[in-house]
Design an enzyme around this catalytic site. Structure first.
Site, short mmCIF file in Angstrom:
data_model
loop_
_atom_site.label_atom_id
_atom_site.label_comp_id
_atom_site.label_asym_id
_atom_site.label_seq_id
_atom_site.Cartn_x
_atom_site.Cartn_y
_atom_site.Cartn_z
N CYS A 78 -65.81 -65.23 -84.79
CA CYS A 78 -66.44 -63.91 -85.57
C CYS A 78 -67.10 -64.12 -87.01
O CYS A 78 -67.99 -64.72 -87.07
CB CYS A 78 -65.04 -62.77 -85.70
SG CYS A 78 -65.66 -61.42 -85.74
N HIS B 185 -62.07 -62.81 -80.03
CA HIS B 185 -60.60 -63.30 -80.77
C HIS B 185 -59.73 -62.48 -79.54
O HIS B 185 -60.10 -62.43 -78.51
CB HIS B 185 -60.57 -62.54 -81.96
CG HIS B 185 -60.88 -61.31 -81.95
ND1 HIS B 185 -61.95 -60.44 -82.25
CD2 HIS B 185 -59.96 -59.98 -82.04
CE1 HIS B 185 -62.00 -59.26 -82.21
NE2 HIS B 185 -60.46 -58.99 -82.01
#
Lengths: 486, 246
Positions: free
Chosen positions: B93, B192
């Site tokens: 991310c 994630h």
């Protein structure tokens, strides 16, 4: 029955017949605006009664949903009925409990309108305002994201902001985003701002504001040894330097100062001090103001409930309550819905601790372990919108102190395996973990391991808690949620 | 063997349960008799590129990324030399964005990156949020299941390789069907959830490459009982199929 059926056909979500399309219903309802306000309120209320009668759920939000869409000006007019004002309570954690505590305190001054059942979005709040009531004041719990439109519609006299932790990032967005929206709410409002001075982002909202009441905790004996995992807001709101903390009470809440620019926790107007925590039984502490102090006995446990209590005290004092009212109100308080709530199941009971984000779950774990950690626990992880579809937050919870003492974890909910993996990596032997998707079977499994007269610890996410309460109600332990008073 | 790990900015880049990824790598290394030695590197620290076999960068919110970016860019040459030397990188991310050449965030601020991955990122209007499922043809069609939540639209350089192809979800930009980037032993992704607990094959791939960096030879990892991991993956994959990318 006939009228119920007709009205039900007119409900927007279920409407099927062309003669009663949602648009048609809304137009019809909108024309009620020309009627007198009480009549309008009664008309919308009727829809809620019908919703309950048809068993379509609580009916707690349906009338408000319509009113909110049709006529927002009417909400302001209804809110003005409360001659002693409307107080809004928001926070990532503890808003339900804080609002319920504040209600218990303020009820000594006269009837208070509240929004039970977690109806804290625009629709739920407007439905609550429609309820028939002699109340001259209202205390409303408000979802973090719904605060801007609700504050705009009801023009509150007091806004109480308890804390801001990372929470359901898929739904609320980044912390900064929520903080900025709250900042705009506060700047646009003339309300008295009641904020947690121990939360740097919130304390910053009160800077330079004339009508502000700052509350916090002042008892370094209860400070944590260091920062917990994954804390937010530990960087100075003015210059970005990491704060130096003389005491950290929970997450990033504490007594902080910036070593670079000197920004620090402001002096507390209302403080909780001399705190004695009594495991799972409750706590006692002193609420101190500039003028006086009072000793408080609280029947709900943990430092986080002390935070909720001091927030409620500050809100109530800002609304005209005395310290004697505060002590009396808080001493009457019992657990809010699903928050350390004890539900009898036959000759046993379930201790329900709602978990929904790292900060809240950390406090639940900390309090549980301090009261003697359980050997068996049922933990339910769902991933519906109200739970947060993103389950990664469980990895930010410090479950280890709980895992250390468990003989058996029953992992349940739609994402039971993720939870099981979290505990497996948190030191719990896989042989001690049972994965059972079905909540009822999981619950029974836990109860079977609970001695007669004993207590089973259950930690559900939001929708799992609703399901669990449904099960308990089915077995005769609980009223339906729209009948519950707290 | 001992795998030396640099966890970059764990105090700032930790938004999506990044410690879950570290915990999984550590547990799976230890289950094979290796040690996994994690060093936290944060603001103002120096990095010795010969001291680490694996670098990890997690996710952060805009504010944290703004704090990290200038500090990380000091290490750009160091990290690139570690990469050239065969060290393994995993970036998730916000860390993924900063391991590229740079990120223009939602306020229009240009954040410098470390330039290890051949890509650039620009914040878009709408956040791309939801469950994701990828297939990795380069890994025999293995799949990765996760969750994404990002404003950034990441554009890979011409010829750069994605980590996987989006089956369900948005991926790098919501349009190209590409997700993540793999470049030598550097891997970046928006997934994630955290990524590794339910995708153990990818954790093992990272570990074997890190062990190769330690020893200079290919290392075989004994299989583990991954029944729970596979079940978690399958639930997440089904979630992505039923509601990803909306």
């Amino acid at each position: 029955m006939q009228s119920i059926t007709r009205a039900r056909n007119g409900l927007p979500a279920r409407s099927a017949s062309p003669g009663a399309s949602p648009a048609h219903t809304l137009a019809l309802v909108g024309s009620l605006r020309s009627l007198l306000l009480p009549a309008e309120a009664a008309a919308f209320r009727t829809l809620g009664t019908i919703s309950r009668a048809t068993g379509r759920g609580g009916g707690t939000t349906l009338p408000g949903k319509l009113l909110w869409r049709v006529d927002r000006g009417a909400i302001a007019a209804i809110a003005r009925r409360f001659t002693n004002g409307v107080a809004l309570v928001s926070a990532t954690n503890g808003k339900t409990t804080t609002a319920a505590m504040a209600t218990d305190i303020l009820e000594q001054l006269g009837p208070v309108l509240a929004n039970p059942g977690g109806a804290n979005l625009t629709s739920g709040v407007s439905s609550s305002l429609l309820a028939p009531s002699r109340a001259t004041r209202a205390v409303l719990e408000v979802d973090e994201a719904a605060l801007p439109p609700i504050a705009d519609a009801v023009v509150p006299r007091v806004i109480c902001l308890g804390n801001l932790f990372r929470d359901q990032l898929d739904r609320y967005g980044e912390l900064e985003h929520v903080a900025n929206r709250w900042k705009r709410v506060v700047e646009a409002s003339t309300a008295t701002l009641v904020v947690n001075a121990d939360d740097p982002r919130l304390a910053a909202l009160a800077r330079g504001r004339e009508r502000a009441v700052l509350f916090g905790v002042d008892d370094p004996r209860h400070a944590l040894p260091g920062l917990q995992h994954a804390v937010d807001s530990v960087y100075c709101t003015s210059c970005g330097t990491p704060y130096a903390y003389t005491a950290i009470y929970s997450g990033h809440l504490g007594d902080y100062a910036c070593p670079n620019c000197g920004e620090a926790r402001p002096p507390l107007d209302i403080a909780a001090c001399e705190i004695e925590l009594r495991g799972l039984e409750g706590s006692s502490f002193t609420i101190r103001t500039h003028a006086d102090d009072v000793r408080v006995e609280l029947a709900v446990p943990g430092l986080y409930n002390v935070y909720n209590a001091v927030a409620a005290a500050a809100l109530a004092i800002a609304s005209g309550a005395t310290l004697a009212n505060v002590a009396a109100g808080l001493s009457r308080f019992t657990a809010a819905w699903g928050r350390f709530e004890r539900i009898p199941i036959g000759d046993r009971q379930a201790l329900i601790l709602l978990i929904k984000n790292p900060a809240g779950a950390n406090e639940a774990v900390r309090t549980l372990v301090s009261g003697g950690a359980p050997r068996t626990a049922v933990i339910a992880l769902n991933d519906e919108i109200a739970d947060g579809r993103d389950v990664s937050w469980i990895w930010d919870v410090d479950f280890e102190p709980l895992a250390e003492h468990l003989d058996h974890l029953v992992a349940t909910g739609t994402r039971a395996e993720e939870l099981a993996l979290r505990f497996a990596h948190g030191g719990l032997d896989r042989a001690r973990i049972t994965v059972e998707h079905d909540l009822e079977l999981a619950f029974d499994r836990g109860l079977a391991e609970t001695a007669s007269g004993g207590e089973l610890v259950v930690m559900p996410t939001y929708t799992a808690m609703l399901e669990l309460r449904g099960l308990a109600a089915k077995r005769g332990g609980l009223p339906a949620y729209w009948e519950a008073t707290t | 063997m001992n795998i030396r790990v640099a966890h970059l900015y764990p105090d700032l880049l930790n938004i999506y349960a990044d410690r879950g990824n570290i915990a999984v790598l550590k547990a799976r290394a230890e289950a094979r008799g290796h040690t996994f030695d994690v060093h936290a590197i944060t603001l103002g620290d120096t990095i010795d590129p010969s001291a680490f076999d694996l670098y990890y960068l997690g996710g952060g919110q805009d504010r944290e990324q703004q704090i990290v970016a200038p500090d990380l860019s000091r290490h750009a040459a160091t990290l690139r030399s570690a990469f050239d030397d065969g060290a393994v990188f995993l970036a998730v991310c916000g860390g993924y964005q900063l391991l590229g050449r740079g990120y223009r965030d939602s306020s229009g601020r240009e954040l410098p990156g470390a330039g290890v991955l051949p890509l650039e990122t620009v914040a878009g209007e709408r956040r791309l949020i939801g469950d994701v499922l990828l297939t990795c043809d380069w890994a025999g069609g293995s799949t990765l299941a996760g969750f994404e939540n990002h404003a950034g639209r990441t554009l890979l350089d011409a010829g750069a390789l994605p980590l996987g192809t989006v089956v369900a979800g948005y991926g790098n930009d919501g349009e190209s069907g590409a997700e993540g980037c793999r470049h030598g032993r550097a891997y970046g992704t928006y997934l994630h959830g955290p990524l590794l607990p339910r995708n153990p094959w990818f954790a093992d791939l990272l570990l074997s490459e890190a062990l190769e960096h330690v020893s200079g030879r290919a290392v075989e990892l004994a299989p583990l009982d991954d029944a729970l991991e596979r079940a978690a993956h399958d639930v997440a994959a089904a979630r992505a199929r039923s509601r990803g990318g909306r």
